[in-house]
Write a protein that holds these residues in place. Structure first.
Motif, PDB file in Angstrom:
ATOM      1  N   ARG A  52       0.566  -1.286   0.110  1.00 32.66           N
ATOM      2  CA  ARG A  52      -0.208   0.018  -0.398  1.00 32.66           C
ATOM      3  C   ARG A  52       0.872   1.535   0.029  1.00 32.66           C
ATOM      4  O   ARG A  52       0.286   2.336  -0.575  1.00 32.66           O
ATOM      5  CB  ARG A  52      -0.785  -0.081   1.681  1.00 32.66           C
ATOM      6  CG  ARG A  52      -1.360   1.262   1.290  1.00 32.66           C
ATOM      7  CD  ARG A  52      -3.223   1.135   0.437  1.00 32.66           C
ATOM      8  NE  ARG A  52      -3.781   2.280   0.815  1.00 32.66           N
ATOM      9  CZ  ARG A  52      -3.714   3.828  -0.323  1.00 32.66           C
ATOM     10  NH1 ARG A  52      -2.070   3.722  -0.306  1.00 32.66           N
ATOM     11  NH2 ARG A  52      -4.651   4.376   0.592  1.00 32.66           N
ATOM     12  N   SER A  53       1.508   2.014   0.689  1.00 24.64           N
ATOM     13  CA  SER A  53       2.875   2.504   1.055  1.00 24.64           C
ATOM     14  C   SER A  53       3.296   2.524   0.532  1.00 24.64           C
ATOM     15  O   SER A  53       4.816   3.271   0.264  1.00 24.64           O
ATOM     16  CB  SER A  53       3.310   2.452   1.927  1.00 24.64           C
ATOM     17  OG  SER A  53       3.611   1.795   3.075  1.00 24.64           O
ATOM     18  N   ASN A  86      -0.973   9.068  -2.772  1.00 26.79           N
ATOM     19  CA  ASN A  86      -2.589   8.031  -2.631  1.00 26.79           C
ATOM     20  C   ASN A  86      -3.624  10.016  -3.413  1.00 26.79           C
ATOM     21  O   ASN A  86      -2.377  10.808  -3.633  1.00 26.79           O
ATOM     22  CB  ASN A  86      -3.175   8.890  -1.401  1.00 26.79           C
ATOM     23  CG  ASN A  86      -1.670   7.903  -0.419  1.00 26.79           C
ATOM     24  OD1 ASN A  86      -1.766   6.596  -0.729  1.00 26.79           O
ATOM     25  ND2 ASN A  86      -1.209   8.338   0.825  1.00 26.79           N
ATOM     26  N   LYS A  87      -4.637  10.082  -3.391  1.00 31.85           N
ATOM     27  CA  LYS A  87      -5.684  10.929  -3.636  1.00 31.85           C
ATOM     28  C   LYS A  87      -5.834  11.518  -2.177  1.00 31.85           C
ATOM     29  O   LYS A  87      -5.291  11.923  -1.595  1.00 31.85           O
ATOM     30  CB  LYS A  87      -6.945  10.211  -4.147  1.00 31.85           C
ATOM     31  CG  LYS A  87      -7.259   9.771  -5.377  1.00 31.85           C
ATOM     32  CD  LYS A  87      -7.940   9.451  -5.878  1.00 31.85           C
ATOM     33  CE  LYS A  87      -8.075   8.494  -7.708  1.00 31.85           C
ATOM     34  NZ  LYS A  87      -8.870   7.437  -7.828  1.00 31.85           N
ATOM     35  N   GLY A 120      -6.842  10.326   0.920  1.00 30.16           N
ATOM     36  CA  GLY A 120      -6.242   9.216   1.076  1.00 30.16           C
ATOM     37  C   GLY A 120      -7.113   7.886   0.747  1.00 30.16           C
ATOM     38  O   GLY A 120      -5.612   7.185   0.560  1.00 30.16           O
ATOM     39  N   SER A 121      -7.156   8.047  -0.203  1.00 31.55           N
ATOM     40  CA  SER A 121      -7.384   7.136  -1.108  1.00 31.55           C
ATOM     41  C   SER A 121      -6.368   6.974  -2.431  1.00 31.55           C
ATOM     42  O   SER A 121      -5.577   7.276  -2.626  1.00 31.55           O
ATOM     43  CB  SER A 121      -8.383   6.416  -2.227  1.00 31.55           C
ATOM     44  OG  SER A 121      -8.598   7.682  -2.842  1.00 31.55           O
ATOM     45  N   ILE A 122      -6.174   5.077  -2.420  1.00 33.83           N
ATOM     46  CA  ILE A 122      -4.858   4.645  -3.697  1.00 33.83           C
ATOM     47  C   ILE A 122      -5.085   6.273  -4.285  1.00 33.83           C
ATOM     48  O   ILE A 122      -6.326   5.259  -5.540  1.00 33.83           O
ATOM     49  CB  ILE A 122      -4.675   3.411  -3.833  1.00 33.83           C
ATOM     50  CG1 ILE A 122      -4.601   3.104  -2.994  1.00 33.83           C
ATOM     51  CG2 ILE A 122      -3.982   3.139  -5.035  1.00 33.83           C
ATOM     52  CD1 ILE A 122      -4.932   1.223  -2.694  1.00 33.83           C
ATOM     53  N   ARG A 123      -3.882   6.249  -5.403  1.00 38.41           N
ATOM     54  CA  ARG A 123      -4.097   6.804  -6.870  1.00 38.41           C
ATOM     55  C   ARG A 123      -3.220   5.380  -7.638  1.00 38.41           C
ATOM     56  O   ARG A 123      -1.982   4.891  -7.907  1.00 38.41           O
ATOM     57  CB  ARG A 123      -2.714   7.973  -6.911  1.00 38.41           C
ATOM     58  CG  ARG A 123      -2.980   8.004  -8.195  1.00 38.41           C
ATOM     59  CD  ARG A 123      -1.881   9.638  -8.428  1.00 38.41           C
ATOM     60  NE  ARG A 123      -2.522  10.750  -6.595  1.00 38.41           N
ATOM     61  CZ  ARG A 123      -3.013  11.837  -7.428  1.00 38.41           C
ATOM     62  NH1 ARG A 123      -4.370  11.616  -8.526  1.00 38.41           N
ATOM     63  NH2 ARG A 123      -3.345  12.431  -6.786  1.00 38.41           N
ATOM     64  N   TRP A 136      -5.010  -0.710   4.973  1.00 36.37           N
ATOM     65  CA  TRP A 136      -5.634  -1.111   2.852  1.00 36.37           C
ATOM     66  C   TRP A 136      -6.434   0.437   2.998  1.00 36.37           C
ATOM     67  O   TRP A 136      -5.703   1.324   1.837  1.00 36.37           O
ATOM     68  CB  TRP A 136      -5.834  -1.723   2.363  1.00 36.37           C
ATOM     69  CG  TRP A 136      -5.937  -1.908   0.954  1.00 36.37           C
ATOM     70  CD1 TRP A 136      -7.366  -0.946   0.306  1.00 36.37           C
ATOM     71  CD2 TRP A 136      -5.035  -1.615  -0.243  1.00 36.37           C
ATOM     72  NE1 TRP A 136      -7.218  -1.193  -1.119  1.00 36.37           N
ATOM     73  CE2 TRP A 136      -5.803  -1.752  -1.574  1.00 36.37           C
ATOM     74  CE3 TRP A 136      -3.866  -2.823  -0.049  1.00 36.37           C
ATOM     75  CZ2 TRP A 136      -5.097  -1.633  -2.542  1.00 36.37           C
ATOM     76  CZ3 TRP A 136      -2.862  -2.659  -1.038  1.00 36.37           C
ATOM     77  CH2 TRP A 136      -3.720  -2.094  -2.573  1.00 36.37           C
ATOM     78  N   PRO A 140      -5.581   4.608   5.182  1.00 37.83           N
ATOM     79  CA  PRO A 140      -4.486   4.854   5.993  1.00 37.83           C
ATOM     80  C   PRO A 140      -3.654   5.619   6.566  1.00 37.83           C
ATOM     81  O   PRO A 140      -4.143   6.799   6.661  1.00 37.83           O
ATOM     82  CB  PRO A 140      -3.670   5.370   4.113  1.00 37.83           C
ATOM     83  CG  PRO A 140      -4.461   5.830   3.212  1.00 37.83           C
ATOM     84  CD  PRO A 140      -5.963   4.785   4.057  1.00 37.83           C
ATOM     85  N   THR A 187      -2.030  13.958   0.134  1.00 38.74           N
ATOM     86  CA  THR A 187      -1.442  12.915  -1.144  1.00 38.74           C
ATOM     87  C   THR A 187       0.107  13.997  -1.062  1.00 38.74           C
ATOM     88  O   THR A 187       0.598  14.790  -1.184  1.00 38.74           O
ATOM     89  CB  THR A 187      -1.860  14.107  -2.242  1.00 38.74           C
ATOM     90  OG1 THR A 187      -3.402  13.889  -2.936  1.00 38.74           O
ATOM     91  CG2 THR A 187      -1.339  13.670  -3.450  1.00 38.74           C
ATOM     92  N   GLN A 231       4.640   8.547  -0.907  1.00 40.79           N
ATOM     93  CA  GLN A 231       5.324   7.590   0.177  1.00 40.79           C
ATOM     94  C   GLN A 231       6.657   7.047  -0.353  1.00 40.79           C
ATOM     95  O   GLN A 231       7.140   5.645  -0.066  1.00 40.79           O
ATOM     96  CB  GLN A 231       4.876   6.456   0.730  1.00 40.79           C
ATOM     97  CG  GLN A 231       3.208   7.741   1.254  1.00 40.79           C
ATOM     98  CD  GLN A 231       2.675   6.523   1.820  1.00 40.79           C
ATOM     99  OE1 GLN A 231       3.114   5.710   2.853  1.00 40.79           O
ATOM    100  NE2 GLN A 231       1.362   6.928   1.179  1.00 40.79           N
TER     101      GLN A 231
END
Length: 539
Positions: A228-229, A235-236, A239-242, A366, A369, A536, A539
């Protein structure tokens, strides 16, 4: 005499602390002080684990690698992963200069004075890795700043909570094991992830797994967090995944680390066509649901209920005595058994329960985060969930949750409260490991000192916030005192001792299981209710 030595050791440690803190070198003073205490514990009682590790020294030193996982002269066969076997092999080449006889496979239960000194000092010496890991962890915390006094600073408190941890002291330096340097590897890998040195953290954890496979408990937290990191690099804003930030190069590099470490560890046994034999030693499901002394988890509560129902059934003549299993769970033996009243539990059932208990923390890591602290919280929940529902869990496995929880305890008052409940009950649950009379005052004194320091230091750190305990929690923790008095000083003089010898273990396990279950639930509520880090960032 032993109590006097411990008292002198404590005074010496405090004197060293005053001198060193005056010079600003407080961490070295804490490390030196606890090392002196460990030396004073050398002549104390040691468990059968002492013979276990002596036998492993003999196996790895005197036999070819092809026989390591087949040798069965002793009942204490080699059942740790290959890296630990090589660790014993390395130690054996130092041990031969102390007493060559300890390296004879046929010298069962051999324990000379030189053997004792070597094995005790090998634990103390390898603890250097744990000390270094604690030092690195102290660099990572961003705890609450409280007061100008050194002893009120989060880094000092964390160092004391880890270096002087009561559980590690009695399990490694009285009971006898090598949890210190293994915990050091885990803490160092955590520190590297906090420092965003993901590859190093992954490497250290992969190595740790091949030293002791119990750390599979927390592998899901590492896997999800690194994916995930680290593999997803951004991230967007919410906080969600890009999704388009995924890096195949990073994923391949992590996979390569795991592959190379595994190949180095298991490769020789794969070449010898011995992997099935190695895995049969690592995962002995014939040992039964609970350990000889019940770990204070869900299955202890379940088994205690079964035991109570069976006793009531026999008294009321609802059960046929001839059909009640003679091999009771409370007999002190490590074996398979059948519950008397409640349905018996299979390894598959415990696996399913464990996975169900872990899944919410994994989903939280997940989808919500929270950075490295979120990873640490998930790691602790994985350790606790596996402890709560795993198959044949050892009581000592509670340290997998207690030690990393120390890092969270100096950050937030809520985490400090959970830490104190978990640590106090978890540590008390280790008391039955030391059942000899000379060690009784030592374990009581050391636990009292550690518990009083933990509560007082964290209360001082969070003195401007609400109390760390409510009335119910306070009442529960104070109940450990009367429980200890009953188990150690009252029960041995009652008529129940002959008819129901299992009562002290049952009471200790069940009472502590309630506290650990409560801490697990409270930590889960905290993890699920905390908001995600909505920034955003690379990481």
């Amino acid at each position: 005499m032993r109590m006097k030595l411990v008292g002198v050791g404590g005074a010496t440690a405090m004197a060293a602390l005053r001198v060193a803190t005056g010079a600003g070198n407080w961490f070295s003073a804490l490390a030196l002080g606890v090392t002196l205490l460990k030396c004073l514990l050398i002549p104390t009682y040691h468990s059968t684990d002492f013979e276990v590790h002596r036998n492993w020294l003999a196996i790895t030193h005197s036999l070819p690698i092809s026989q390591w996982y087949y040798e069965a002269t002793s009942e204490w066969t080699l059942d740790y992963p290959p890296f630990f076997a090589w660790f014993e092999y390395a130690l054996s080449h130092v041990a031969k200069y102390f007493d060559q006889e300890m390296l004879n496979v046929h010298n069962l239960n051999y324990s000379s004075s030189r053997t004792l000194l070597f094995q005790r000092f090998s634990v103390i010496f390898t603890d250097a890795l744990f000390v270094y890991a604690v030092y690195e962890c102290c660099k990572c915390i961003e705890g609450k700043k409280a007061g100008k006094e050194l002893t009120e600073k989060p880094k000092f408190i964390l160092s004391a909570l880890l270096l002087w941890n009561f559980g590690l002291l009695i399990v490694d330096h009285i009971h006898f094991q090598y949890n210190g340097f293994l915990s050091g590897l885990m803490l160092l890998s955590i520190a590297r992830l906090f420092q965003k040195r993901h590859m190093e953290g992954a490497f250290l954890f992969a190595v740790l797994l091949h030293f002791k496979h119990i750390y599979l408990y927390v592998a899901p937290a590492y896997g999800i967090y690194l994916l995930r990191s680290y593999c997803f690099t951004a991230n967007k804003p919410d906080g969600s995944i890009r999704w388009n930030s995924f890096s195949f190069v990073r994923l391949i590099s992590l996979g390569l680390i795991v592959f190379l470490v595994s190949a180095l560890s298991l490769g020789p046994f794969l070449a010898l066509n011995q992997l099935p034999q190695v895995f049969s030693r690592l995962f002995p499901f014939k040992r039964g649901l609970c350990h000889a002394y019940w770990a204070p988890n869900f299955w202890a509560l379940y088994s205690a209920l079964d035991k109570v129902l069976s006793v009531i059934g026999l008294e009321l003549k609802l059960l046929d005595p001839n059909k009640v299993p003679k091999a009771s769970m409370t007999s002190g033996l490590v074996q398979q058994f059948q519950h008397t009243v409640l349905p018996s539990v299979t390894p598959l059932a415990t696996l399913i329960c464990t996975l169900i208990a872990i899944l919410p923390s994994i989903f939280c890591l997940w989808f919500k985060p929270q950075g490295p602290r979120g990873f640490l919280r998930c790691l602790i929940l994985c350790a606790l969930s596996s402890f709560m529902f795993g198959w044949h869990v050892h009581e000592k496995a509670i340290l997998l949750a207690v030690l990393p929880m120390s890092l969270l305890s100096v950050g937030k008052a809520g985490d400090a409260s959970i830490f104190l409940i978990l640590t106090t009950t978890g540590h008390y649950s280790l008391f039955p490991l030391l059942f000899t009379a000379p060690e009784l005052p030592i374990k009581i004194l050391l636990m009292l000192l550690f518990t009083i320091y933990s509560i007082s230091s964290l209360k001082t750190l969070f003195r401007k916030e609400k109390p760390l305990f409510n009335w119910m929690e306070t009442f529960y923790l104070l109940g450990l005192g009367p429980l200890e008095v009953f188990c150690e000083f009252v029960f041995p003089f009652t008529s129940w001792k002959l008819k129901y010898p299992f009562i002290p273990l049952l009471l200790t396990s069940v009472y502590c299981a309630v506290g650990i279950t409560y801490a697990w639930f409270k930590l889960y509520v905290s993890a699920l209710s905390d908001p995600p880090v909505g920034k955003t960032k690379k990481q």
